[in-house]
Design a protein around this motif. Structure first.
Motif, PDB file in Angstrom:
ATOM      1  N   VAL A  90       0.831  -1.199   0.000  1.00  0.00           N
ATOM      2  CA  VAL A  90       0.000   0.000   0.000  1.00  0.00           C
ATOM      3  C   VAL A  90       0.868   1.252   0.000  1.00  0.00           C
ATOM      4  CG1 VAL A  90      -1.760   1.290   1.302  1.00  0.00           C
ATOM      5  CG2 VAL A  90      -1.845  -1.206   1.232  1.00  0.00           C
ATOM      6  N   ALA A  91       0.385   2.289  -0.680  1.00  0.00           N
ATOM      7  CA  ALA A  91       0.965   3.625  -0.588  1.00  0.00           C
ATOM      8  C   ALA A  91      -0.035   4.530   0.117  1.00  0.00           C
ATOM      9  CB  ALA A  91       1.295   4.176  -1.964  1.00  0.00           C
ATOM     10  N   VAL A  92       0.456   5.398   1.010  1.00  0.00           N
ATOM     11  CA  VAL A  92      -0.384   6.372   1.701  1.00  0.00           C
ATOM     12  C   VAL A  92       0.039   7.759   1.249  1.00  0.00           C
ATOM     13  CG1 VAL A  92      -1.121   7.308   3.921  1.00  0.00           C
ATOM     14  CG2 VAL A  92      -0.650   4.846   3.695  1.00  0.00           C
ATOM     15  N   LEU A 124      -1.530  -5.455   6.014  1.00  0.00           N
ATOM     16  CA  LEU A 124      -1.078  -4.745   4.825  1.00  0.00           C
ATOM     17  C   LEU A 124       0.320  -4.169   5.074  1.00  0.00           C
ATOM     18  CD1 LEU A 124      -4.327  -2.820   3.784  1.00  0.00           C
ATOM     19  CD2 LEU A 124      -3.556  -5.099   3.095  1.00  0.00           C
ATOM     20  N   VAL A 125       1.048  -3.935   4.007  1.00  0.00           N
ATOM     21  CA  VAL A 125       2.414  -3.423   4.102  1.00  0.00           C
ATOM     22  C   VAL A 125       2.476  -2.063   3.420  1.00  0.00           C
ATOM     23  CG1 VAL A 125       4.831  -3.829   3.507  1.00  0.00           C
ATOM     24  CG2 VAL A 125       3.342  -5.770   4.064  1.00  0.00           C
ATOM     25  N   VAL A 126       2.846  -1.021   4.184  1.00  0.00           N
ATOM     26  CA  VAL A 126       2.982   0.319   3.611  1.00  0.00           C
ATOM     27  C   VAL A 126       4.362   0.432   2.984  1.00  0.00           C
ATOM     28  CG1 VAL A 126       2.984   2.797   4.059  1.00  0.00           C
ATOM     29  CG2 VAL A 126       1.361   1.306   5.261  1.00  0.00           C
ATOM     30  N   ASN A 127       4.405   0.379   1.655  1.00  0.00           N
ATOM     31  CA  ASN A 127       5.677   0.454   0.924  1.00  0.00           C
ATOM     32  C   ASN A 127       6.047   1.877   0.538  1.00  0.00           C
ATOM     33  OD1 ASN A 127       6.259  -2.213   1.048  1.00  0.00           O
ATOM     34  ND2 ASN A 127       6.149  -2.610  -1.149  1.00  0.00           N
ATOM     35  N   ARG A 128       5.076   2.765   0.613  1.00  0.00           N
ATOM     36  CA  ARG A 128       5.330   4.142   0.184  1.00  0.00           C
ATOM     37  C   ARG A 128       4.438   5.050   1.018  1.00  0.00           C
ATOM     38  NH1 ARG A 128       7.154   5.828  -5.084  1.00  0.00           N
ATOM     39  NH2 ARG A 128       6.830   8.057  -5.425  1.00  0.00           N
ATOM     40  N   SER A 129       5.016   6.059   1.640  1.00  0.00           N
ATOM     41  CA  SER A 129       4.254   7.023   2.432  1.00  0.00           C
ATOM     42  C   SER A 129       4.686   8.423   2.036  1.00  0.00           C
ATOM     43  CB  SER A 129       4.480   6.793   3.930  1.00  0.00           C
ATOM     44  OG  SER A 129       3.683   7.665   4.688  1.00  0.00           O
ATOM     45  N   VAL A 130       3.736   9.235   1.560  1.00  0.00           N
ATOM     46  CA  VAL A 130       4.027  10.582   1.069  1.00  0.00           C
ATOM     47  C   VAL A 130       3.235  11.578   1.894  1.00  0.00           C
ATOM     48  CG1 VAL A 130       4.027  12.117  -0.913  1.00  0.00           C
ATOM     49  CG2 VAL A 130       4.352   9.647  -1.248  1.00  0.00           C
ATOM     50  N   ALA A 131       3.967  12.404   2.678  1.00  0.00           N
ATOM     51  CA  ALA A 131       3.335  13.466   3.474  1.00  0.00           C
ATOM     52  C   ALA A 131       3.499  14.780   2.720  1.00  0.00           C
ATOM     53  CB  ALA A 131       3.971  13.538   4.862  1.00  0.00           C
ATOM     54  N   ASP A 168      -0.019   9.934  -8.953  1.00  0.00           N
ATOM     55  CA  ASP A 168       0.481   9.308 -10.189  1.00  0.00           C
ATOM     56  C   ASP A 168       1.735   8.492  -9.921  1.00  0.00           C
ATOM     57  OD1 ASP A 168      -1.564  10.287 -11.733  1.00  0.00           O
ATOM     58  OD2 ASP A 168      -0.454  12.032 -12.468  1.00  0.00           O
ATOM     59  N   GLN A 169       2.647   9.041  -9.120  1.00  0.00           N
ATOM     60  CA  GLN A 169       3.891   8.318  -8.817  1.00  0.00           C
ATOM     61  C   GLN A 169       3.609   7.045  -8.014  1.00  0.00           C
ATOM     62  OE1 GLN A 169       6.633  11.051  -6.927  1.00  0.00           O
ATOM     63  NE2 GLN A 169       6.372  12.586  -8.556  1.00  0.00           N
ATOM     64  N   ALA A 170       2.665   7.150  -7.079  1.00  0.00           N
ATOM     65  CA  ALA A 170       2.328   5.966  -6.274  1.00  0.00           C
ATOM     66  C   ALA A 170       1.716   4.867  -7.137  1.00  0.00           C
ATOM     67  CB  ALA A 170       1.374   6.354  -5.148  1.00  0.00           C
ATOM     68  N   ILE A 171       0.817   5.269  -8.027  1.00  0.00           N
ATOM     69  CA  ILE A 171       0.157   4.279  -8.881  1.00  0.00           C
ATOM     70  C   ILE A 171       1.146   3.666  -9.866  1.00  0.00           C
ATOM     71  CG2 ILE A 171      -1.547   4.053 -10.734  1.00  0.00           C
ATOM     72  CD1 ILE A 171      -3.288   6.027  -9.094  1.00  0.00           C
ATOM     73  N   VAL A 227       3.718  -1.024  -5.424  1.00  0.00           N
ATOM     74  CA  VAL A 227       2.485  -0.559  -4.784  1.00  0.00           C
ATOM     75  C   VAL A 227       1.300  -1.231  -5.457  1.00  0.00           C
ATOM     76  CG1 VAL A 227       0.949   1.413  -4.438  1.00  0.00           C
ATOM     77  CG2 VAL A 227       3.398   1.639  -3.987  1.00  0.00           C
ATOM     78  N   ASP A 228       0.400  -1.808  -4.647  1.00  0.00           N
ATOM     79  CA  ASP A 228      -0.785  -2.481  -5.171  1.00  0.00           C
ATOM     80  C   ASP A 228      -2.069  -1.694  -4.960  1.00  0.00           C
ATOM     81  OD1 ASP A 228       0.671  -4.882  -5.916  1.00  0.00           O
ATOM     82  OD2 ASP A 228       0.791  -5.293  -3.757  1.00  0.00           O
TER      83      ASP A 228
END
Length: 899
Positions: free
Chosen positions: A495-497, A517-524, A539-542, A547-548
């Motif tokens: 998952v990306a947040v 779930l596993v947070v592979n990407r976190s963007v604040a 867009d970058q996360a998708i 990232v699923d």
């Protein structure tokens, strides 16, 4: 008449309500000695051609001798089943034993009922009766131009051999169920049940019986909801005392209506409903929706009234929704059917909803409307006397307008059937279920079904095994449904947040970890993030291959509407091939700002981004969908190879035990060894030892290196009592062990000492199975010992199972690390453990007479599995699994068929 014919009684489960090809009901039962008049009347309606095909000669009437011979059978070597509709006999099928294991079978179906699948149904039920009576093979003589009957035999899915003799076609086939024959039966059942429900959702005309001019009555509300809901068919009002209702002409009875009536909505007092059934049957109505209360929910008198209602409806071929229900809804614009008490017509959507409670149904429709979820179809089944969730699953499986199935279940009348259908439907469409009474296994008063005796964990396992997404609350059901209805399935757990709140981002990460779930990407992005910032980050996360799925969090600064960000979320959600969920402005459902218009423009379309008031709810919903996606993409794996199993020997052993003990018995150790050996399982020998001398003799016979252990229930596997003495190699050491254990254990005369070979070290596990009256076979697995029992750390499955289920059972118990090298210990031979589970599951699947099987102590090492103890109980079965190979509609416990 022979003595056998005078005294023999057929099994109760040979009586069955069945569903014909066109979705109407009929009844099958064994022929009776007093059926002569019915038989003569039936024969008089059959054409000369059909009679000739049956008897190979002109036979215009039946003589008294013929009638007596046909209706008097012994239900063993001469078996006859009749089909009844409206109290009339419309078909008869029979077999007569011609030699041991072989019987000749024949059918006769009234001409106007031919083409409804009746002969196939009778063959199905006769084959099951034959198998119960030891018949292996059916033979039939058929005239070559009787193509309908030849096709019936060939289409049944058995391997049919044929030859000609004196101008007659001789057919023969074994009646053991094959994958093909079971597939044919399943397909027939599916088509019939789907057809019966389709008529409720697509009626050309609806009659409201009990329609009233008074606005505050149920009948008036039903007419009003049909009319204001813009139903595209015809609506008829039935009221004995009015000439018009809500601007519609009123008719005194359904029979007075000049046109055909597909569905009748019944809102009359409970005591008058039976007369309505007869009126509707005479009119040829397909189905009834009984809104009226006063049935099983009121007590014993109401239960009896409901039994009579069900029996009468089925005897005349009508399907029944209710009683005490809210009604049915179809939002399709070409139908626009609101045949319910709800004033809310939900928006058009992709979800089909089934519930039982009428009161809860109203609340559900309000919630659906508020969330903007949308429904395709809706059924509130009330007391669920007839139509159930299983019927709706059969319909929704083929309904292109329904993409998600929602079930609110207060009881499960036929768990075996539910499991079978749900496994198949889940492969095509997600099923989300809430099950009330989950902890207590309680059944609401109006639900006339047997209470489930299997452990709660077994019921939960059945749902998981079938791919059903089981949730705890209605709120969570809608959370998951709106994600499945509008977003694609995730490919995995990564998952990306992306959000503008660090605090909510941390909450999302914590929630994800909690649900696997596993947070592979976190963007604040920060509180001042713009719509462009969100678009870039999303867009970058998708685009990130690691990232699923994406969780978007947006809390706007003061005096900011967030419309620009909403437009970005909607645009990204529409184009993404990965699911996108949000916590946007704390909104619930699919807000207008996040909607992508549907093709018809009526509701939120594919790509709309669901929003959750709390980020934890978004993550939980995503986790449920991830679990379903993983199940969907994980193959079942191979079933157990049964080529080296001796099932015939096992069946013979069980049958012999029940012949000696008709009331049921615990198998002897010798029989347990033989039974397990038939399924490739070796049980270690143990010798009872009531005295020291007996223990020393057992040690000698086993070649020493033995253990002495107590097997009484209060001592076995107790960590606080020393009841086992190991590594005994001589008579002197056995004497020391005997003295030591007798000093430690009180009441040694009840200790149940045994001597057994010393097994290699390993992790103790337990495998068991049982035959549940509702579920059929259930298999369980766990680490052996009292702690597992106290904590309920067991895995369950419903056979038949494959490699996937066996592997999951081993891994899903909390103590599973003990098998995989916990704290540096040796990893055990998990493959052999899984095979043992498959073997026990197959045994239980094959032998319903095995009421309980327990392997309480199996030592699993790095290279071997040692089964040290086992017990098996067998009991006679009357109708256990009688619907596995002869489909029948469920009946109320204790019912008898009318007529």
């Amino acid at each position: 008449m022979s003595q056998a014919e005078e005294t023999a009684l057929p099994p109760r489960h040979w009586e069955a309500d069945v569903l014909l090809r066109d979705g109407r009901t009929a009844q099958i039962r064994p022929i009776r000695g007093d059926d002569g008049e019915l038989l003569v009347d039936f024969y008089g309606r059959v054409s000369d051609e059909s009679k000739y095909y049956r008897f190979f000669s002109p036979m215009p009437t039946l003589s008294d001798k013929d009638v007596h011979r046909f209706v008097n059978v012994d239900h063993v070597e001469r078996v006859a089943l009749v089909m009844l509709l409206g109290g009339q006999m419309i078909a008869v099928g029979r077999y007569d034993v011609v030699q041991p294991g072989e019987a000749e079978v024949a059918f006769l179906v009234e001409d106007r009922h031919q083409g409804r699948g009746i002969a196939q149904l009778l063959l199905e039920h006769l084959a099951q009766a034959g198998r119960e009576r030891g018949i292996d093979r059916f033979v039939a003589e058929v005239l070559p131009d009787n193509q309908k009957m030849i096709r019936t035999f060939r289409d049944a899915g058995y391997h049919v051999a044929s030859e000609y003799e004196d101008g007659v076609m001789m057919l023969e086939f074994p009646i053991d169920p094959t994958d093909t024959s079971v597939g044919v039966m399943t397909s027939r059942e599916h088509r019939a049940e789907a057809a019966s429900i389709d008529r409720f959702f697509h009626p050309r005309s609806v009659a409201v019986i009990g329609a009233s001019r008074r606005r505050d009555t149920i009948g008036a509300a039903l007419v009003r909801n049909l009319v204001t809901g813009n139903f595209t068919g015809r609506v008829y009002a039935v009221n004995q005392s009015s000439e018009a209702v809500s601007g519609l002409p009123a008719y005194a009875t359904v029979n007075d209506i000049p046109d055909e009536v597909d569905v009748a909505i019944v809102a009359v007092p409970a005591e008058a409903v039976q007369d309505v059934v007869l009126d509707c049957a005479a009119k040829g109505v397909h189905g009834l929706v009984v809104i009226s209360s006063g049935f099983a929910e009121t007590g014993e008198e109401g239960r009896q009234r409901q039994r009579r209602l069900l029996g009468l409806s089925r005897s005349y071929g009508l399907r029944l929704i209710g009683p005490n229900c809210l009604g049915v809804i179809n939002t399709e614009s070409a139908i626009s059917l609101n045949a319910s008490l709800s004033t809310v017509m939900p928006p058009r959507g992709r979800a089909g909803f089934f519930c039982q409670s009428g009161a809860l149904g109203s609340a559900i429709l309000e919630k659906v409307n508020n969330r903007g979820l949308g429904l395709s179809t809706f059924v509130s089944a009330g007391n669920r006397a007839d139509v159930s969730g299983n019927d709706l699953l059969q319909y929704w499986e083929e309904d292109d307008t329904t993409e998600v199935v929602l079930l609110y279940l207060e009881s499960i009348g036929n768990p075996r059937k539910f499991s079978r259908i749900a496994r198949r439907v889940s492969l095509r469409k997600p099923i989300i279920a809430v099950r009330s009474g989950r902890t207590t296994q309680g059944v609401p008063m109006g639900q006339m079904v047997r209470q489930i005796a299997a452990p709660v964990q077994a019921v939960d396992a059945m749902f998981r095994q079938a791919g059903v997404i089981q949730v705890d609350t209605l709120e969570e059901m809608f959370d998951v449904a709106q994600l499945l209805a509008h977003q694609p399935l995730p490919r995995g757990r990564r998952v990306a947040v992306v959000g503008n709140s660090d605090a909510l981002g941390l909450l999302a990460a914590d929630a994800a970890a909690e649900v696997g779930l596993v947070v592979n990407r976190s963007v604040a992005l920060g509180a001042e993030a713009t719509a462009e910032d969100f678009e870039d980050a999303l867009d970058q996360a998708i685009d990130d291959p690691d990232v699923d799925a994406v969780v978007a969090v947006y809390i706007p600064p003061l005096n900011v509407s967030g419309e620009d960000v909403a437009n970005v979320l909607a645009a990204v959600g529409e184009q993404s091939d990965k699911p996108l969920v949000s916590s946007f402005l704390g909104a619930e459902g699919v807000p207008e700002l996040l909607r992508v218009p549907d093709v018809a423009g009526q509701s939120a379309g594919r790509g709309s981004v669901p929003s959750y008031p709390a980020v934890e709810a978004a993550v939980r919903a995503l986790a449920r969908v991830v679990g379903y996606a993983v199940w969907l993409r994980t193959p079942d794996g191979a079933a157990l190879d049964t080529s080296d199993l001796d099932t015939a020997r096992a069946r013979g052993l069980v049958s012999a035990a029940l012949q000696r003990h008709p009331e049921g018995t615990q198998l002897s150790e010798e029989d347990v060894v033989a039974l397990l050996a038939a399924y490739g399982i070796t049980l270690w020998t143990e010798r009872a030892a009531d005295t020291l001398a007996a223990a020393q003799e057992a040690g000698e016979q086993l070649g020493w290196d033995v253990v002495l252990k107590a097997t009484a229930g209060h001592l076995r596997e107790r960590p606080d009592l020393a009841h086992v003495w190991r590594n005994i190699d001589t008579p002197e050491e056995m004497a020391d062990a005997w003295a030591s254990l007798n000093a430690l254990i009180t009441s040694t005369d009840k200790a149940g000492f045994v001597v057994q070979k010393n097994a290699p070290p390993g992790v103790p596990v337990a495998v068991g199975s049982l035959e549940d009256p509702l579920f059929g076979p259930v298999v369980s697995f766990g680490i052996a010992g009292p702690m597992t029992e106290l904590l309920g750390d067991r895995a369950y499955r419903i056979p038949p199972i494959g490699e996937r289920d066996a592997a999951a059972m081993v891994r899903e118990i909390k103590a599973s690390p003990m098998l995989f090298g916990y704290r540096g210990s040796e990893i055990v031979d998990v493959a052999q453990v899984e095979r043992l589970i498959l073997q026990i599951a197959q045994l239980q699947h094959d032998l319903p007479q095995v009421s309980a099987l327990d392997l309480p102590l199996v030592l699993v090492g790095a290279d071997r599995v040692s089964v040290l103890r086992a017990s098996v109980r067998v009991d006679p079965v009357a109708d256990s699994r009688s619907d596995w190979f002869a489909r029948r509609m469920p009946t109320v416990p204790g019912d008898t068929l009318p007529g």
